[in-house]
Design an enzyme around this catalytic site. Structure first.
Site, PDB file in Angstrom:
ATOM      1  N   ASP A  80       0.840  -1.257  -0.442  1.00 29.59           N
ATOM      2  CA  ASP A  80       0.038   0.008   0.201  1.00 29.59           C
ATOM      3  C   ASP A  80       0.919   1.197  -0.103  1.00 29.59           C
ATOM      4  O   ASP A  80       1.713   0.729  -0.900  1.00 29.59           O
ATOM      5  CB  ASP A  80      -1.168   0.314   0.773  1.00 29.59           C
ATOM      6  CG  ASP A  80      -1.659   0.958   1.182  1.00 29.59           C
ATOM      7  OD1 ASP A  80      -3.003   0.744   0.457  1.00 29.59           O
ATOM      8  OD2 ASP A  80      -2.371   1.703   2.381  1.00 29.59           O
ATOM      9  N   TYR A 101      -2.936  10.126   3.180  1.00 33.47           N
ATOM     10  CA  TYR A 101      -3.789  11.190   1.731  1.00 33.47           C
ATOM     11  C   TYR A 101      -3.888  12.146   1.710  1.00 33.47           C
ATOM     12  O   TYR A 101      -4.182  12.725   0.909  1.00 33.47           O
ATOM     13  CB  TYR A 101      -5.022  10.358   3.055  1.00 33.47           C
ATOM     14  CG  TYR A 101      -4.949   8.637   3.407  1.00 33.47           C
ATOM     15  CD1 TYR A 101      -6.017   8.410   2.259  1.00 33.47           C
ATOM     16  CD2 TYR A 101      -5.174   8.374   4.556  1.00 33.47           C
ATOM     17  CE1 TYR A 101      -6.168   6.901   1.899  1.00 33.47           C
ATOM     18  CE2 TYR A 101      -5.276   6.995   4.266  1.00 33.47           C
ATOM     19  CZ  TYR A 101      -5.988   6.679   2.839  1.00 33.47           C
ATOM     20  OH  TYR A 101      -5.603   5.152   2.626  1.00 33.47           O
ATOM     21  N   HIS A 157      -6.943  -6.214  -1.684  1.00 37.86           N
ATOM     22  CA  HIS A 157      -5.746  -5.721  -1.777  1.00 37.86           C
ATOM     23  C   HIS A 157      -4.841  -6.000  -0.017  1.00 37.86           C
ATOM     24  O   HIS A 157      -3.791  -5.873  -0.316  1.00 37.86           O
ATOM     25  CB  HIS A 157      -6.869  -4.591  -1.142  1.00 37.86           C
ATOM     26  CG  HIS A 157      -5.576  -3.369  -0.640  1.00 37.86           C
ATOM     27  ND1 HIS A 157      -4.564  -2.558  -1.503  1.00 37.86           N
ATOM     28  CD2 HIS A 157      -5.810  -2.627   0.855  1.00 37.86           C
ATOM     29  CE1 HIS A 157      -4.435  -1.508  -0.966  1.00 37.86           C
ATOM     30  NE2 HIS A 157      -4.470  -1.514  -0.352  1.00 37.86           N
TER      31      HIS A 157
END
Length: 311
Positions: free
Chosen positions: A102, A230, A289
Site C-alpha cells: 500500500d 492521504y 488488497h
C-alpha cells in the site's frame, strides 16, 4: 506470534515501535500501509525468520505504538524514509531487502531512490512504483466520492470516523478494502456509510485479528495516518532521477480494487518497467488488497524465493 519480539527505539526525536524476529545475517524490513500496522506482516515475518532471515517491522511515526510527531498534520513521506534510515543505522544494518504494501510502497521506493546502496531489493504488494504527482492519479477519472478524494480533505475523515468507535472504523475499512470495486460514496454519504453493520469480516480475517488492530489504533488514533498518505500523496521523491536499478518483485491480487484504478492495469503491463527495469510481476487471481493476509503461504513463498535469489 509469541516468538516476535518488540522494542522501542529513539529515532529522530521520537520513540518508535519495532517488531523483530530472526537472527540471520540478511535483513528484511517490512513497511506497512493503512489501515495496517506491524501485525499485518505477522505471517511473513515468521516465515522469513524460519528461512534464515532477520525480519524487522517498524510502525511508522504516529501509527500504533509509535509516538506521534509534534505536529502530525505536517508529517511527510520523507519523515518516514528518514525514520527507516535511523532504524537501520541504530540496528547497524548496512543493507536490507524492503518489503512494502500500500502506501508503504511509496516509502520503500522513496528510500530506494535516495539510498540505493542500502537496498538489496524491493518487494511490493498492492501498489507498484508510481510517479509522484497527478499523472497516475488522474482525479477527474475517479468517482467524486472516491475515498482518497474524501480523506484528503482536512477534517472530513476525522468527522466521519468520529461517529464510530475505533474498532468499527478499522472493521469497516478492512471490509471495504477487501472488495474488488473502488470504494466511493454518493454525494449524501460518507465512506463509513458504505458498510452495513451486519457485513461479516473477510473469511481470512478473524475477530482476534480485528481486536489486535483496534488496540493499536486506539493507542495512535488517525491523526498521522490521515496525513500520510492521504494528504501527502503528491509529495515528490527528492530526486529527478526516477530510475530504480535494483531487483524488484511486485505481487498483485487481481481482485484488488487498486488494480481497478483508471490506467493502472495498463501501466503495470508496460510503463512501470520504464522506471523499475529489473521488475518481476506476479498476479494472484483471487487476491484482494490484503493478499499477504489472505494467501500468506503463497505470498511467503514468493517473497522468500525472490530474496534467496538476490542475496
Amino acid at each position: 506470534m509469541e516468538q516476535i519480539q518488540h522494542k522501542y527505539v529513539d529515532v529522530n526525536g521520537l520513540k518508535l515501535h519495532v517488531a523483530e524476529i530472526g537472527t540471520g545475517p540478511t535483513v528484511v524490513v517490512f513497511l506497512h500501509g493503512f489501515p495496517e500496522i506491524w501485525y499485518s506482516w505477522r505471517y511473513q515475518m515468521i516465515a522469513a525468520a524460519h528461512a534464515g532471515f532477520r525480519a524487522i517491522a517498524p510502525e511508522f511515526r504516529g501509527y500504533g505504538l509509535s509516538e506521534h510527531p509534534p505536529e502530525p498534520e505536517k508529517a511527510t513521506f520523507k519523515d518516514f524514509v528518514d525514520d527507516v534510515v535511523g532504524i537501520m543505522d541504530l540496528f547497524n544494518i548496512p543493507k536490507a531487502f524492503l518489503v512494502s504494501k500500500d502506501f508503504g510502497v511509496k516509502t520503500a521506493y522513496h528510500y530506494a531512490l535516495l539510498h540505493p546502496e542500502r537496498v538489496m531489493g524491493v518487494i511490493t504488494l498492492g501498489l507498484p512504483f508510481v510517479l509522484p504527482g497527478p499523472e497516475l492519479f488522474p482525479r477527474e477519472l475517479f468517482p467524486k466520492g472516491f475515498y482518497m478524494l474524501r480523506w484528503e480533505e482536512p477534517g472530513r475523515a476525522e468527522a466521519d470516523f468520529g461517529r464510530l468507535d475505533v474498532k468499527t472504523v478499522v472493521r469497516n475499512i478492512y471490509i471495504l478494502f477487501s472488495g474488488s470495486e473502488l470504494p466511493a460514496a454518493e454525494e449524501d454519504q460518507e465512506i463509513m456509510d458504505l458498510v452495513d453493520p451486519s457485513t461479516p469480516l473477510p473469511s481470512w480475517f478473524t475477530e482476534e485479528d480485528l481486536a489486535n488492530y483496534a488496540t493499536l489504533y486506539e493507542k495512535s488514533g488517525f491523526r498521522t495516518a490521515l496525513q500520510v498518505p492521504y494528504r501527502t500523496w503528491l509529495e515528490g521523491y527528492g530526486t529527478t532521477d526516477m530510475k530504480v536499478n535494483l531487483p524488484a518483485l511486485h505481487i498483485q491480487g487481481e481482485q484488488d480494487y487498486v488494480y481497478k484504478y483508471p490506467r493502472m492495469a495498463e501501466y503495470m503491463k508496460g510503463q512501470v518497467k520504464e522506471y523499475v527495469s529489473d521488475l518481476e510481476i506476479t498476479f494472484i487471481p483471487d487476491g484482494s488488497h490484503f493478499v499477504q493476509e489472505q494467501f500468506p503461504d503463497q505470498v511467503n513463498e514468493l517473497i522468500i524465493s525472490f530474496m534467496e535469489k538476490h542475496i
